[in-house]
Design a protein around this motif. Structure first.
Motif, mmCIF file in Angstrom:
data_model
loop_
_atom_site.group_PDB
_atom_site.id
_atom_site.type_symbol
_atom_site.label_atom_id
_atom_site.label_comp_id
_atom_site.label_asym_id
_atom_site.label_seq_id
_atom_site.Cartn_x
_atom_site.Cartn_y
_atom_site.Cartn_z
ATOM 1 N N ASP A 69 -3.744 -5.500 16.077
ATOM 2 C CA ASP A 69 -2.537 -4.679 16.214
ATOM 3 C C ASP A 69 -2.111 -4.027 14.901
ATOM 4 O O ASP A 69 -1.042 -3.399 14.839
ATOM 5 C CB ASP A 69 -1.381 -5.524 16.757
ATOM 6 N N CYS A 70 -2.924 -4.128 13.856
ATOM 7 C CA CYS A 70 -2.505 -3.642 12.535
ATOM 8 C C CYS A 70 -2.779 -2.148 12.359
ATOM 9 O O CYS A 70 -3.853 -1.659 12.700
ATOM 10 C CB CYS A 70 -3.229 -4.412 11.432
ATOM 11 N N ARG A 71 -1.819 -1.439 11.801
ATOM 12 C CA ARG A 71 -1.959 -0.010 11.539
ATOM 13 C C ARG A 71 -2.573 0.260 10.173
ATOM 14 O O ARG A 71 -3.063 1.355 9.913
ATOM 15 C CB ARG A 71 -0.607 0.699 11.663
ATOM 16 N N LEU A 72 -2.528 -0.716 9.280
ATOM 17 C CA LEU A 72 -3.110 -0.592 7.952
ATOM 18 C C LEU A 72 -3.691 -1.938 7.550
ATOM 19 O O LEU A 72 -3.047 -2.970 7.732
ATOM 20 C CB LEU A 72 -2.055 -0.165 6.929
ATOM 21 N N VAL A 73 -4.914 -1.911 7.001
ATOM 22 C CA VAL A 73 -5.579 -3.137 6.550
ATOM 23 C C VAL A 73 -6.115 -2.894 5.142
ATOM 24 O O VAL A 73 -6.835 -1.921 4.906
ATOM 25 C CB VAL A 73 -6.736 -3.532 7.482
ATOM 26 N N ILE A 74 -5.754 -3.779 4.219
ATOM 27 C CA ILE A 74 -6.244 -3.702 2.843
ATOM 28 C C ILE A 74 -6.987 -4.987 2.529
ATOM 29 O O ILE A 74 -6.465 -6.088 2.738
ATOM 30 C CB ILE A 74 -5.093 -3.486 1.845
ATOM 31 N N GLY A 75 -8.210 -4.869 2.045
ATOM 32 C CA GLY A 75 -9.012 -6.031 1.696
ATOM 33 C C GLY A 75 -8.928 -6.335 0.216
ATOM 34 O O GLY A 75 -9.005 -5.429 -0.619
ATOM 35 N N ALA A 76 -8.781 -7.595 -0.121
ATOM 36 C CA ALA A 76 -8.719 -8.025 -1.525
ATOM 37 C C ALA A 76 -9.985 -8.797 -1.858
ATOM 38 O O ALA A 76 -10.271 -9.825 -1.249
ATOM 39 C CB ALA A 76 -7.492 -8.904 -1.755
ATOM 40 N N SER A 77 -10.752 -8.279 -2.803
ATOM 41 C CA SER A 77 -11.993 -8.945 -3.178
ATOM 42 C C SER A 77 -12.425 -8.476 -4.558
ATOM 43 O O SER A 77 -12.318 -7.290 -4.874
ATOM 44 C CB SER A 77 -13.096 -8.642 -2.155
ATOM 45 N N ALA A 78 -12.914 -9.405 -5.375
ATOM 46 C CA ALA A 78 -13.342 -9.067 -6.735
ATOM 47 C C ALA A 78 -14.796 -8.632 -6.789
ATOM 48 O O ALA A 78 -15.267 -8.166 -7.825
ATOM 49 C CB ALA A 78 -13.138 -10.272 -7.655
ATOM 50 N N ARG A 79 -15.519 -8.776 -5.689
ATOM 51 C CA ARG A 79 -16.948 -8.439 -5.680
ATOM 52 C C ARG A 79 -17.169 -6.957 -5.912
ATOM 53 O O ARG A 79 -16.453 -6.113 -5.381
ATOM 54 C CB ARG A 79 -17.578 -8.831 -4.339
ATOM 55 N N HIS A 86 -8.989 -0.309 5.401
ATOM 56 C CA HIS A 86 -8.796 1.071 4.974
ATOM 57 C C HIS A 86 -8.973 1.222 3.470
ATOM 58 O O HIS A 86 -9.419 2.262 2.987
ATOM 59 C CB HIS A 86 -7.393 1.551 5.365
ATOM 60 N N TYR A 87 -8.603 0.185 2.732
ATOM 61 C CA TYR A 87 -8.659 0.228 1.270
ATOM 62 C C TYR A 87 -9.129 -1.121 0.739
ATOM 63 O O TYR A 87 -9.023 -2.156 1.415
ATOM 64 C CB TYR A 87 -7.286 0.532 0.655
ATOM 65 N N LEU A 88 -9.620 -1.099 -0.494
ATOM 66 C CA LEU A 88 -9.935 -2.305 -1.243
ATOM 67 C C LEU A 88 -8.948 -2.411 -2.395
ATOM 68 O O LEU A 88 -8.583 -1.402 -3.011
ATOM 69 C CB LEU A 88 -11.363 -2.218 -1.791
ATOM 70 N N THR A 89 -8.507 -3.628 -2.693
ATOM 71 C CA THR A 89 -7.675 -3.848 -3.872
ATOM 72 C C THR A 89 -8.268 -4.972 -4.693
ATOM 73 O O THR A 89 -8.850 -5.926 -4.143
ATOM 74 C CB THR A 89 -6.210 -4.171 -3.492
#
Length: 257
Positions: free
Chosen positions: A83-93, A140-143
């Motif tokens: 149900d999410c309209r925005l997804v941001i993934g957090a990863s140092a790889r 949608h994005y990586l942080t």
């Protein structure tokens, strides 16, 4: 700020979901819950953890055990993000394919702004290896936290605390400035397709590309990853997704005729 504005801002915090993928240590589940609660966040979800929250998790939560007790456990990441309209993934790889990258502060502002309109998620990967490319393809994005390049791997709970803090700071800045956390003008007024709708479109796209001979099933993973990045960057709305899927149906009928 009016009471209505303050209530709306608080609701936005309540729509920000921290999603933990395949945690190995239950203590980290509790520590993340504590990090979240100290910053006013209370939506936690677990994806296929090695073990469900236990006594160790509750001990590390230190008063945030309510977040753990109501945290849903999902078998797959797409189910946690449906149900999410925005997804941001957090990863140092490091990634072979470049991904749209946000600083933790920018990620926090974007999450808070989008949460004014609906559920959003920050996805944190497993302790040992972070997020896979397949999991990042749902984002949608990586942080990334700009840590010491020679030793950049933070403990899961420490990383969660950094992001929770940045979200809190963005929320305080918005409320102090007497402005509700609404979507930025450059995002447009459309309603972005949900993660579940995007997943359906990507599967339809994969099937059609194979059907028309543009892609081979055993060689299409990298191509589809790039296409996911393209469409996630464009953030089509529901009407646009319906148009695209209509085009795919027409192509499929033509290929079968």
């Amino acid at each position: 700020m009016t009471n209505a504005d303050a209530h709306a801002d608080s609701e936005a915090l309540g729509r920000i979901r921290f999603v933990l993928v395949e945690t190995s240590l239950t203590g980290n589940q509790g520590a993340v819950a504590r990090a979240m609660k100290t910053m006013g966040l209370d939506q936690l979800a677990l994806v296929n953890p090695r073990r469900a929250p236990d006594a160790e998790a509750l001990a590390r939560a230190v008063g945030a055990d309510d977040l753990l007790q109501r945290a849903p456990i999902h078998p797959t990441l797409p189910e946690a993000l449906g149900d999410c309209r925005l997804v941001i993934g957090a990863s140092a790889r490091r990634r072979a394919i470049e991904w749209p990258l946000l600083s933790p502060a920018d990620a926090a502002r974007k999450l808070l702004a989008e949460a004014a309109e609906g559920p959003v998620a920050l996805v944190l990967g497993r302790e040992s290896s972070g997020l896979s490319n397949e999991e990042l393809a749902h984002c949608h994005y990586l942080t990334q936290i700009p840590a010491n390049p020679a030793f950049s791997s933070l403990n899961l709970a420490a990383a969660a605390q950094v992001f929770a803090y940045e979200i809190r700071q963005a929320w305080l800045a918005a409320t102090t400035a007497d402005m509700p956390a609404t979507s930025p003008a450059d995002e447009g007024a459309h309603e972005p397709a949900s993660a579940e709708e995007m997943a359906g479109f990507f599967e339809h796209l994969r099937e059609t590309l194979v059907l028309v001979g543009f892609a081979k099933p055993e060689q299409s993973h990298k191509l589809l990853r790039r296409l996911r990045r393209l469409f996630n960057r464009a953030r089509p709305d529901r009407t646009e997704i319906n148009i695209l899927r209509g085009m795919l149906k027409a192509l499929g009928r033509h290929a079968n005729s």
